[in-house]
Design an enzyme around this catalytic site. Structure first.
Site, mmCIF file in Angstrom:
data_model
loop_
_atom_site.group_PDB
_atom_site.id
_atom_site.type_symbol
_atom_site.label_atom_id
_atom_site.label_comp_id
_atom_site.label_asym_id
_atom_site.label_seq_id
_atom_site.Cartn_x
_atom_site.Cartn_y
_atom_site.Cartn_z
ATOM 1 N N HIS A 211 0.665 -1.097 -0.146
ATOM 2 C CA HIS A 211 0.024 -0.035 -0.017
ATOM 3 C C HIS A 211 0.739 1.130 -0.055
ATOM 4 O O HIS A 211 0.327 2.296 -0.180
ATOM 5 C CB HIS A 211 -0.683 0.123 1.367
ATOM 6 C CG HIS A 211 -0.176 0.346 2.475
ATOM 7 N ND1 HIS A 211 0.406 -0.683 2.958
ATOM 8 C CD2 HIS A 211 0.127 1.576 3.279
ATOM 9 C CE1 HIS A 211 0.952 0.034 4.323
ATOM 10 N NE2 HIS A 211 0.715 1.107 4.298
HETATM 11 C C1 UD1 Z 1 -2.237 5.420 5.841
HETATM 12 C C2 UD1 Z 1 -0.749 5.786 6.524
HETATM 13 C C3 UD1 Z 1 0.431 4.679 6.614
HETATM 14 C C4 UD1 Z 1 -0.209 3.487 6.899
HETATM 15 C C5 UD1 Z 1 -1.537 3.148 6.315
HETATM 16 C C6 UD1 Z 1 -2.000 1.759 6.764
HETATM 17 C C7 UD1 Z 1 -0.294 8.253 6.395
HETATM 18 C C8 UD1 Z 1 0.368 9.212 5.597
HETATM 19 N N1 UD1 Z 1 -0.370 7.085 5.634
HETATM 20 O O1 UD1 Z 1 -1.881 5.090 4.533
HETATM 21 O O2 UD1 Z 1 1.414 5.242 6.905
HETATM 22 O O3 UD1 Z 1 1.016 2.458 6.817
HETATM 23 O O4 UD1 Z 1 -2.482 4.130 6.569
HETATM 24 O O5 UD1 Z 1 -3.001 1.336 6.030
HETATM 25 O O6 UD1 Z 1 -1.139 8.701 7.424
HETATM 26 N N2 UD1 Z 1 -9.370 4.470 1.613
HETATM 27 C C9 UD1 Z 1 -10.182 3.787 1.431
HETATM 28 N N3 UD1 Z 1 -10.903 3.577 2.687
HETATM 29 C C10 UD1 Z 1 -10.255 3.638 3.974
HETATM 30 C C11 UD1 Z 1 -8.964 4.235 4.002
HETATM 31 C C12 UD1 Z 1 -8.385 4.647 2.883
HETATM 32 O O7 UD1 Z 1 -10.827 3.617 0.535
HETATM 33 O O8 UD1 Z 1 -10.913 3.260 4.962
HETATM 34 C C13 UD1 Z 1 -8.355 5.145 0.447
HETATM 35 C C14 UD1 Z 1 -8.813 6.176 -0.010
HETATM 36 O O9 UD1 Z 1 -8.625 6.256 -1.506
HETATM 37 C C15 UD1 Z 1 -7.732 7.060 0.480
HETATM 38 C C16 UD1 Z 1 -6.443 6.141 0.224
HETATM 39 O O10 UD1 Z 1 -7.036 4.943 0.581
HETATM 40 O O11 UD1 Z 1 -7.398 8.189 -0.438
HETATM 41 C C17 UD1 Z 1 -5.268 6.412 1.124
HETATM 42 O O12 UD1 Z 1 -5.741 6.707 2.600
HETATM 43 P P1 UD1 Z 1 -4.879 6.991 3.618
HETATM 44 O O13 UD1 Z 1 -5.497 6.759 5.064
HETATM 45 O O14 UD1 Z 1 -4.817 8.761 3.453
HETATM 46 O O15 UD1 Z 1 -3.410 6.515 3.427
HETATM 47 P P2 UD1 Z 1 -3.127 5.011 3.669
HETATM 48 O O16 UD1 Z 1 -2.424 4.726 2.329
HETATM 49 O O17 UD1 Z 1 -3.946 4.119 4.133
#
Ligand code: UD1
Length: 370
Positions: A211
């Site tokens: 991820h």
């Molecule tokens: C975040 C953390 C990362 C951690 C990871 C664990 C930051 C900068 N990054 O990354 O360090 O290792 O979580 O998973 O804080 N999304 C969904 N549903 C959700 C959550 C996310 O669809 O419940 C999708 C959305 O498109 C979103 C993307 O995932 O834009 C990224 O989510 P985000 O929480 O911003 O970062 P992660 O890649 O999950």
């Protein structure tokens, strides 16, 4: 004493849970009223399989407060958390805010609390990848530079913090809180039949997670990794619980055809804690770019190939089961062969204080020093 515990993203729930179990025990000993805690979920992760299922699996009550921020750019997500969390702090007036890990929720809440003059504790402090292109590295550096209590998992973290000029009086070597959760739930996870449910055999499949923005956002690196994965799948079946961010980029970059419709690659939704742990325990090896999984595999003595060029967790390489392979196809394949021939790292050890008692140490230190 009033404590606010903050979690926002999937790995945070696993780190906050042992603190809540320990605080409940202490409340009983000290008679309730002496310690009060509030659990705040920022809402950074919001899908049921990224959030809700963890509360069920970890026997946690739902958070007292959910800031409901959801997904957005870094600036928008971080600032929304800050605006909402400031209101919570002003209303609740906690004595201390405890944050974990390195996600946007971690830095946002630390910044708010510090500016309001509230003490802050950072669990998993001092880890450094020395790669400032990672958003997590920026979150780590800033959180550590302003926190009052820095709880560390290993000696490397101590060195990193001292080099950055952090006062040694603030640093406490307490071990790894994720391993508290791992050891508490290992037996329960073993009893599940997750790997069998997917038609897999014990120690005869690989588990993949992916991820990290540096691996999945750009087409070239994602494609390289998926092609290497495809080759591995000719040698051993592979199961891939797909993070929502990765799923989105596989589709956006038109890469689905590389891994779709192959019998030996099983694509599934993200799993809850117990089911994922079952897959990890029974896997022959793990391929990942996650931080926490590098540590969990070391604690479980399962070989782990990390799909990154660097790690903030070098102890898992020095004494544990981890190895960095980047997105380099030949490194990935050579090490896969070694693992399949049982010729991979022998003599791995579990780091000091990764023993299931980290939350006890942390809560004792906080109660004695506030
Ligand atoms: C975040 C953390 C990362 C951690 C990871 C664990 C930051 C900068 N990054 O990354 O360090 O290792 O979580 O998973 O804080 N999304 C969904 N549903 C959700 C959550 C996310 O669809 O419940 C999708 C959305 O498109 C979103 C993307 O995932 O834009 C990224 O989510 P985000 O929480 O911003 O970062 P992660 O890649 O999950």
């Amino acid at each position: 004493m009033k404590i606010i515990l903050v979690a926002g993203a999937r790995p945070n729930f696993v780190k906050i849970a042992p603190l809540i179990w320990e605080l409940k025990k202490r409340q009983k000993i000290l008679k309730s009223g002496k310690i009060e805690y509030l659990f705040v979920h920022t809402g950074q992760h919001y899908d049921d399989e990224m959030s809700k299922i963890f509360f069920q699996d970890l026997n946690l009550a739902f958070p007292d407060i959910n800031l409901g921020v959801g997904s957005a750019s870094h600036a928008v997500q971080t600032s929304k958390i800050m605006i909402n969390f400031e209101k919570v702090c002003n209303k609740e007036q906690p004595d201390i805010v405890i944050v974990v890990g390195d996600v946007n929720s971690t830095i946002a809440c630390t910044l708010v609390a510090t500016k309001l003059g509230i003490k802050t504790a950072h669990i998993e402090a001092g880890l450094r990848s020395f790669d400032r292109s990672m958003p997590e590295e920026i979150n780590r550096i800033i959180t550590d530079s302003i926190s009052d209590f820095l709880f560390i998992t290993c000696e490397d973290a101590n060195k990193n913090l001292l080099k950055e000029g952090i006062d040694k009086e603030k640093i406490y070597f307490v071990g790894n809180i994720m391993i508290d959760t791992l050891l508490k739930f290992k037996k329960r996870a073993e009893k599940k039949n997750t790997f069998k449910k997917f038609g897999l055999n014990k120690k005869n499949y690989a588990l993949l997670t992916l991820h990290r923005s540096s691996n999945v956002d750009k087409k070239a690196s994602l494609e390289k990794i998926l092609r290497a994965i495809k080759i591995i799948s000719y040698k051993i079946p592979l199961i891939f619980p797909t993070h929502p961010r990765t799923k989105k980029f596989i589709k956006d970059h038109n890469l689905s055809s590389i891994i779709n419709n192959l019998n030996s690659i099983i694509l599934i939704k993200p799993l809850g804690y117990l089911e994922f742990l079952n897959l990890m325990i029974n896997a022959k090896f793990v391929l990942t770019d996650s931080g926490g999984i590098q540590e969990e595999t070391t604690a479980l003595k399962i070989p782990c190939l990390t799909l990154r060029k660097n790690t903030e967790r070098p102890i898992t390489i020095k004494i544990g089961t981890n190895m960095l392979v980047g997105n380099d196809e030949s490194k990935i394949l050579i090490n896969t062969e070694k693992i399949l021939k049982n010729n991979y790292k022998n003599n791995c050890k579990i780091p000091k204080y990764w023993d299931g008692n980290t939350s006890k140490r942390i809560i004792s230190i906080i109660l004695n020093n506030i």
